[in-house]
Scaffold this motif. Structure first.
Motif, PDB file in Angstrom:
ATOM      1  N   LEU A   1       0.867  -1.177   0.000  1.00 31.24           N
ATOM      2  CA  LEU A   1       0.000   0.000   0.000  1.00 31.24           C
ATOM      3  C   LEU A   1       0.903   1.226   0.000  1.00 31.24           C
ATOM      4  N   ARG A   2       0.613   2.167  -0.894  1.00 29.51           N
ATOM      5  CA  ARG A   2       1.404   3.400  -0.973  1.00 29.51           C
ATOM      6  C   ARG A   2       0.631   4.558  -0.362  1.00 29.51           C
ATOM      7  N   ARG A   3       1.365   5.484   0.234  1.00 29.46           N
ATOM      8  CA  ARG A   3       0.717   6.673   0.780  1.00 29.46           C
ATOM      9  C   ARG A   3       0.455   7.662  -0.357  1.00 29.46           C
ATOM     10  N   ARG A   4      -0.480   8.515  -0.121  1.00 27.94           N
ATOM     11  CA  ARG A   4      -0.821   9.526  -1.128  1.00 27.94           C
ATOM     12  C   ARG A   4      -0.288  10.874  -0.697  1.00 27.94           C
ATOM     13  N   GLY A   5       0.112  11.641  -1.674  1.00 31.53           N
ATOM     14  CA  GLY A   5       0.543  13.006  -1.409  1.00 31.53           C
ATOM     15  C   GLY A   5       1.875  13.077  -0.692  1.00 31.53           C
ATOM     16  N   GLY A   6       2.216  14.277  -0.303  1.00 29.96           N
ATOM     17  CA  GLY A   6       3.479  14.488   0.388  1.00 29.96           C
ATOM     18  C   GLY A   6       4.623  14.649  -0.589  1.00 29.96           C
ATOM     19  N   SER A   7       5.672  15.203  -0.112  1.00 28.87           N
ATOM     20  CA  SER A   7       6.849  15.451  -0.935  1.00 28.87           C
ATOM     21  C   SER A   7       7.973  14.518  -0.518  1.00 28.87           C
ATOM     22  N   PRO A   8       8.329  13.565  -1.385  1.00 29.62           N
ATOM     23  CA  PRO A   8       9.461  12.705  -0.992  1.00 29.62           C
ATOM     24  C   PRO A   8      10.767  13.494  -0.868  1.00 29.62           C
ATOM     25  N   ASP A   9      10.931  14.554  -1.677  1.00 34.48           N
ATOM     26  CA  ASP A   9      12.158  15.346  -1.588  1.00 34.48           C
ATOM     27  C   ASP A   9      12.274  16.014  -0.226  1.00 34.48           C
ATOM     28  N   GLY A  10      11.179  16.598   0.232  1.00 33.84           N
ATOM     29  CA  GLY A  10      11.190  17.250   1.538  1.00 33.84           C
ATOM     30  C   GLY A  10      11.390  16.260   2.663  1.00 33.84           C
ATOM     31  N   LEU A  11      10.723  15.107   2.586  1.00 32.32           N
ATOM     32  CA  LEU A  11      10.859  14.071   3.604  1.00 32.32           C
ATOM     33  C   LEU A  11      12.289  13.556   3.670  1.00 32.32           C
ATOM     34  N   VAL A  12      12.881  13.288   2.507  1.00 25.80           N
ATOM     35  CA  VAL A  12      14.258  12.799   2.456  1.00 25.80           C
ATOM     36  C   VAL A  12      15.218  13.823   3.048  1.00 25.80           C
ATOM     37  N   ALA A  13      15.050  15.084   2.688  1.00 21.57           N
ATOM     38  CA  ALA A  13      15.926  16.136   3.220  1.00 21.57           C
ATOM     39  C   ALA A  13      15.763  16.260   4.737  1.00 21.57           C
ATOM     40  N   TYR A  14      14.545  16.168   5.200  1.00 21.41           N
ATOM     41  CA  TYR A  14      14.252  16.265   6.624  1.00 21.41           C
ATOM     42  C   TYR A  14      14.916  15.129   7.406  1.00 21.41           C
ATOM     43  N   VAL A  15      14.759  13.889   6.936  1.00 19.36           N
ATOM     44  CA  VAL A  15      15.349  12.737   7.624  1.00 19.36           C
ATOM     45  C   VAL A  15      16.872  12.773   7.516  1.00 19.36           C
ATOM     46  N   ARG A  16      17.368  13.181   6.364  1.00 22.12           N
ATOM     47  CA  ARG A  16      18.824  13.299   6.200  1.00 22.12           C
ATOM     48  C   ARG A  16      19.395  14.264   7.245  1.00 22.12           C
ATOM     49  N   ALA A  17      18.729  15.370   7.475  1.00 21.72           N
ATOM     50  CA  ALA A  17      19.179  16.344   8.473  1.00 21.72           C
ATOM     51  C   ALA A  17      19.095  15.750   9.881  1.00 21.72           C
ATOM     52  N   LEU A  18      18.032  15.006  10.176  1.00 21.44           N
ATOM     53  CA  LEU A  18      17.890  14.378  11.493  1.00 21.44           C
ATOM     54  C   LEU A  18      18.983  13.345  11.745  1.00 21.44           C
ATOM     55  N   LEU A  19      19.401  12.668  10.683  1.00 20.28           N
ATOM     56  CA  LEU A  19      20.421  11.625  10.817  1.00 20.28           C
ATOM     57  C   LEU A  19      21.836  12.168  10.647  1.00 20.28           C
ATOM     58  N   GLY A  20      21.968  13.453  10.480  1.00 18.32           N
ATOM     59  CA  GLY A  20      23.294  14.035  10.323  1.00 18.32           C
ATOM     60  C   GLY A  20      23.928  13.683   8.996  1.00 18.32           C
ATOM     61  N   ASP A  21      23.149  13.696   7.943  1.00 23.85           N
ATOM     62  CA  ASP A  21      23.600  13.407   6.569  1.00 23.85           C
ATOM     63  C   ASP A  21      24.118  11.988   6.369  1.00 23.85           C
ATOM     64  N   GLN A  22      23.777  11.055   7.275  1.00 20.74           N
ATOM     65  CA  GLN A  22      24.197   9.663   7.114  1.00 20.74           C
ATOM     66  C   GLN A  22      22.977   8.809   6.800  1.00 20.74           C
ATOM     67  N   MET A  23      22.394   9.055   5.648  1.00 18.86           N
ATOM     68  CA  MET A  23      21.181   8.347   5.264  1.00 18.86           C
ATOM     69  C   MET A  23      21.530   7.250   4.255  1.00 18.86           C
ATOM     70  N   PRO A  24      21.284   5.977   4.617  1.00 21.26           N
ATOM     71  CA  PRO A  24      21.551   4.889   3.679  1.00 21.26           C
ATOM     72  C   PRO A  24      20.709   5.029   2.412  1.00 21.26           C
ATOM     73  N   ALA A  25      21.258   4.638   1.299  1.00 22.54           N
ATOM     74  CA  ALA A  25      20.558   4.736   0.014  1.00 22.54           C
ATOM     75  C   ALA A  25      19.250   3.961   0.030  1.00 22.54           C
TER      76      ALA A  25
END
Length: 174
Positions: A19-43
């Motif tokens: 099941l996929r979620r609707r809406g939202g910005s994957p770019d914004g979510l990825v940038a947000y999580v990347r910042a929370l993880l200190g730029d150590q986000m696995p591919a």
């Protein structure tokens, strides 16, 4: 055989297991999580967020609540496993979590099961040698139980599950 998160999602979508979620910005979510993880986000984690997975079978994805307005952002469960160097990916529906390993530094880190009974102090068992394999295993889980598959059935989907470094697979976890 290696499989990507995209390929795993595609193979689960056809039979309706994903099941996929609707809406939202994957770019914004990825940038947000990347910042929370200190730029150590696995591919694999980035690919997972870009696929927009909401659930695989009965397993609900754990996603931080992201919105373009900073005051509406919530980390939710995202920080629950950071002390043990993992990021929660799925809930088992009973309070325990599947978390992507952050300690390995590998391109395709393993996924582990973290039991709420242990207060998430350590990985209890290896759930997949990669996020893509975890997706496939979760998609097959209910069928494996209904068919009475023997312990270790996971090897037929994830041949590398026994080589996860932080914990053994479920049939050896005791």
């Amino acid at each position: 055989m290696n499989i990507s998160v995209h390929e795993a999602c595609h193979s689960l979508e056809a039979p309706g297991a994903l099941l996929r979620r609707r809406g939202g910005s994957p770019d914004g979510l990825v940038a947000y999580v990347r910042a929370l993880l200190g730029d150590q986000m696995p591919a694999d984690l980035e690919a997972f967020y870009r696929e927009g997975v909401e659930a695989v079978g009965d397993f609900r994805a754990i996603l931080p609540k992201w919105n373009e307005r900073p005051e509406w952002r919530r980390e939710g469960m995202l920080r629950a496993l950071l002390p043990v160097q993992a990021v929660p990916i799925f809930s088992d529906g009973a309070g325990s979590l599947y978390g992507l390993d952050l300690s390995s530094g590998a391109a395709g880190p393993a996924v582990y099961f973290f039991d709420h009974g242990d207060l998430f102090e350590r990985p209890r068992w290896a759930a997949g040698s990669s996020l893509a394999y975890l997706l496939l295993l979760l998609g097959r889980y209910d069928h494996a139980i209904a068919e009475g598959c023997p312990a270790g059935w996971e090897r037929s989907i994830d041949p590398d599950i026994e080589s996860c470094p932080r914990a053994p697979p479920i049939w050896r976890a005791g």
